[in-house]
Design a protein around this motif. Sequence first.
Motif, PDB file in Angstrom:
ATOM      1  N   THR A 138      10.827 154.842  34.976  1.00 60.53           N
ATOM      2  CA  THR A 138       9.456 154.629  35.461  1.00 60.53           C
ATOM      3  C   THR A 138       8.449 154.923  34.362  1.00 60.53           C
ATOM      4  N   ALA A 139       8.634 156.061  33.674  1.00 62.59           N
ATOM      5  CA  ALA A 139       7.709 156.447  32.611  1.00 62.59           C
ATOM      6  C   ALA A 139       7.734 155.463  31.448  1.00 62.59           C
ATOM      7  N   GLU A 140       8.915 154.979  31.106  1.00 62.30           N
ATOM      8  CA  GLU A 140       9.028 154.038  29.989  1.00 62.30           C
ATOM      9  C   GLU A 140       8.368 152.703  30.319  1.00 62.30           C
ATOM     10  N   ALA A 141       8.431 152.291  31.589  1.00 62.79           N
ATOM     11  CA  ALA A 141       7.737 151.062  31.988  1.00 62.79           C
ATOM     12  C   ALA A 141       6.233 151.221  31.802  1.00 62.79           C
ATOM     13  N   ILE A 142       5.709 152.384  32.179  1.00 61.41           N
ATOM     14  CA  ILE A 142       4.276 152.641  32.017  1.00 61.41           C
ATOM     15  C   ILE A 142       3.914 152.689  30.531  1.00 61.41           C
ATOM     16  N   ALA A 143       4.739 153.362  29.735  1.00 59.39           N
ATOM     17  CA  ALA A 143       4.474 153.453  28.294  1.00 59.39           C
ATOM     18  C   ALA A 143       4.470 152.086  27.637  1.00 59.39           C
ATOM     19  N   SER A 144       5.302 151.174  28.118  1.00 62.76           N
ATOM     20  CA  SER A 144       5.411 149.854  27.500  1.00 62.76           C
ATOM     21  C   SER A 144       4.132 149.045  27.633  1.00 62.76           C
TER      22      SER A 144
END
Length: 249
Positions: free
Chosen positions: A62-68
């Motif tokens: 979830t966090a990596e999707a937001i960071a992307s």
Amino acid sequence: MTTVLLVRHGLTAVTGSILLGWTPGVGLDDRGRAQAQALAQRLASIPLTVIVSSPLQRCRETAEAIASHQGERVDDAEQVGRIPGVVPVSAAEGRDAVAIDDRLGECHYGDWTGQEMKALTADPLWRTVQEHPSAVVFPGPEGEALRDTQYRAVAAVRDWNARLGPDAVWLACSHGDVIKAIVADAMGMHLDLFQRISVDPCSLTVIRYTERRPFVIRVNDRGGAVADLLPAPRTPAADDGDAIVGGGS
């Protein structure tokens, strides 16, 4: 005022039916990935100082999707300094810039981990979890007290606030009970009342921390504009953490 965006991870194939706890290797399902992408798009206009995640896969995804969707505006974790218990994860390791903080991990549910929810409701401890959670220590050698979960999670938020400073807007991706415990602390509620708070998968909860008190801005938000999350112009009252008499506009 340091602004913290608390995000619960998106749906997994067993969310709501199995108590996952710290079970490894459980990622988002198609619904959860869609939720994470939708939230990432909503937050793309908010320049996040850093994104911090629970170490568990469902939160990291979830966090990596937001960071992307943040581009180069998110600082690499190593640039914001080391905090005990934090593992920097850099883009060089094949991921977008996300810091991992064990203190934001799920409650250690001990022997309850991996059990079906419908079976757990028959356990006498279930009633205590519902009515007197501050007294709960989950069974087994790996079991944790809910009050200890709250203590470590609030300590993590406070540490990051101090590290990042009063102008930061940062995001923490964690779990339902953990976020509820943080919100209860910010509201000045006893932990025994935290079951009154709802935190749905991939929902957004926002708290602004001032020197005097936290202000809970949103809880369990699942849609809509986010421009108001950008830092407002400073005023003496805002800097001190004063509440506006009459509620403001």
